[in-house]
Design an enzyme around this catalytic site. Structure first.
Site: not given
Ligand code: EPZ
Length: 415
Positions: A22-23, A116, A121, A302, A394
């Site tokens: 998915k990711n 989610c 986020r 995850d 999803r």
């Molecule tokens: C991706 O989400 C994945 N989703 C998530 O999978 C996964 O948990 C996550 O990466 C971490 O590996 C997809 O790829 C579609 P991040 P993403 O930006 O990109 C903070 C699942 O279950 N952050 O790496 O949203 C954020 O709040 C899903 O398949 C900021 O602060 O994750 C979080 O605490 C859930 N500011 C941390 O960074 C920003 O601008 C990691 O977020 C962006 C993120």
């Protein structure tokens, strides 16, 4: 599906082929809007997040046809710049259209994404980096209005955000000069996106490291096979461990799962690794001590909820520390309802192993939390009912049929 009915106590046994990630597929679909061309993707998972993303692309004018796991897309006509807010609000990955449309059109109007609910986020890492590359960003009434193609330059991410890294890679495809992303995420899904973009003619290096560089180059269509889903694989392995079963998974890359495999082995499971397959034989489970999530190559956030569910009956105490998301213990009340002994405090959770779990009626909260509830229900004595099970749709394709292939006693109701 709206509701799952599970009769627990049956050890899962059998063989499953892991679905496409998915990711990995979601950023690659966004990339198809960035590049004028025709694309053929294989090993695409049949999951709702892909359905929603394809509906978003269709609304932008990208044409596609789908036959099973094969997707053909045609984005030779310039897409629109404003994805449908009702669709974009359903998943987090819709924000990746920002980078794609900036690269293609030099403008984008993106609704704030959904997905989610895992605590705050924000998008500050995405937006600040794009502004540093000269993109003008305004946020009004829940929509991001962005103007201007990125100029070349270096940006530093203070945290290796997966989405921000992907968005910057996509925006850089249309940049006026080379873009360097420092502090980039290193997840395998980033490398898969890079492999796809390279097949499209992108001049890109460093994907999988903390410094990714993209230089302007003429781009075209490509053929690509989507990476196997390491999170789906982790979910099945945790279900096998929790139920005392024996599972073989095929069509995956064991090296992408090492932190999960190491913990399962420390907890008493036997794991045999092949080139593209894994075999897990569960043993009497004992606590592996601690589980600390982190950016790749750390233990994946995850897999935290599925692993917690797998260790609910492990002898001893396991301390979890969730360092990636602030609100990722929403599955804990449901696990407690099944008899689990879990205390939480902020980013920490302590699981004290119990002799037995009991079936219960619970409500799913998010994708991986719902998977944890299924795993606990499979390990519990008696009947469980999981409502709002649509969260599973999803990210897990053909979920009930695949569970049944492993001998699970599960029925789905509603949709
Ligand atoms: C991706 O989400 C994945 N989703 C998530 O999978 C996964 O948990 C996550 O990466 C971490 O590996 C997809 O790829 C579609 P991040 P993403 O930006 O990109 C903070 C699942 O279950 N952050 O790496 O949203 C954020 O709040 C899903 O398949 C900021 O602060 O994750 C979080 O605490 C859930 N500011 C941390 O960074 C920003 O601008 C990691 O977020 C962006 C993120």
């Amino acid at each position: 599906m709206e509701r799952l009915h599970i009769t627990g106590g049956v050890p899962l046994r059998g063989t499953l082929a892991v679905q496409g990630s998915k990711n990995a597929v979601l950023p690659i679909l966004a990339a198809a809007a960035a590049i004028p061309g025709r694309f053929a993707l294989s090993n695409c998972p049949s999951i709702r997040d892909v359905d929603v993303t394809l509906a978003l692309l269709k609304g932008l004018g990208v044409r596609w046809t789908r036959r099973g796991g094969c997707l053909e897309l045609d984005s030779r006509e310039a897409p629109g710049s404003a994805p449908d807010p009702a669709l974009a609000g359903q998943l987090r990955a819709s924000v990746l259209l920002l980078g794609a449309l900036l690269a293609r059109l030099g403008r984008a109007e993106i609704p704030l994404p959904g997905g989610c609910v895992l605590g705050a986020r924000p998008l500050d890492l995405h937006l600040r980096a794009l502004e540093e590359l000269g993109v003008r960003v305004q946020c009004e009434a829940g929509r991001l209005f962005c103007r201007g193609r990125p100029r070349g330059g270096s940006v530093l991410l203070r945290y290796p955000s997966v989405g921000a890294t992907e968005n910057l890679m996509l925006a850089a495809l249309g940049a006026a000069g080379p873009v360097r992303v420092l502090g980039a995420a290193r997840e395998p899904e980033i490398r898969d996106l890079a492999d796809f973009l390279t097949a499209c003619g992108a001049r890109l290096r460093g994907a999988g490291s903390s410094c990714v560089e993209i230089s302007p180059a003429p781009l075209h269509g490509a053929v690509h096979r989507i990476l196997p889903d390491r999170m789906e694989a982790a979910t099945w392995l945790c279900a096998g461990a929790a139920t005392g079963g024996c599972l073989t998974l095929t069509g995956l890359r064991p090296g992408h799962l090492e932190p999960v495999l190491a913990l399962l082995e420390q907890a008493g499971c036997r794991v045999q690794r092949g080139a593209n397959a894994l075999r897990l034989t569960a043993g009497p489970l004992r606590s592996p001590g601690s589980v600390v999530t982190g950016p790749y190559p750390g233990f994946p956030t995850d897999a935290q909820a599925p692993m917690m569910a797998a260790l609910l009956r492990a002898e001893g105490c396991t301390l979890f520390r969730e360092t990636v998301f602030e609100g990722r213990y929403r599955h804990v009340p449901a696990l407690r309802a099944m008899g689990a002994q879990i205390e939480t405090a902020g980013s920490l959770a302590r699981v004290r192993g119990v002799k037995a779990l009991r079936g219960a009626a619970v409500r799913a909260t998010d994708l991986r939390g719902a998977a944890a509830m299924v795993i606990a229900a499979l390990a519990a004595r008696g009947e469980s009912a999981i409502t709002e099970a649509r969260h599973l749709d999803r990210g897990y394709g053909d979920f009930v049929r695949r569970l049944r292939c492993l001998g699970a006693l599960v029925e789905a109701e509603g949709g």
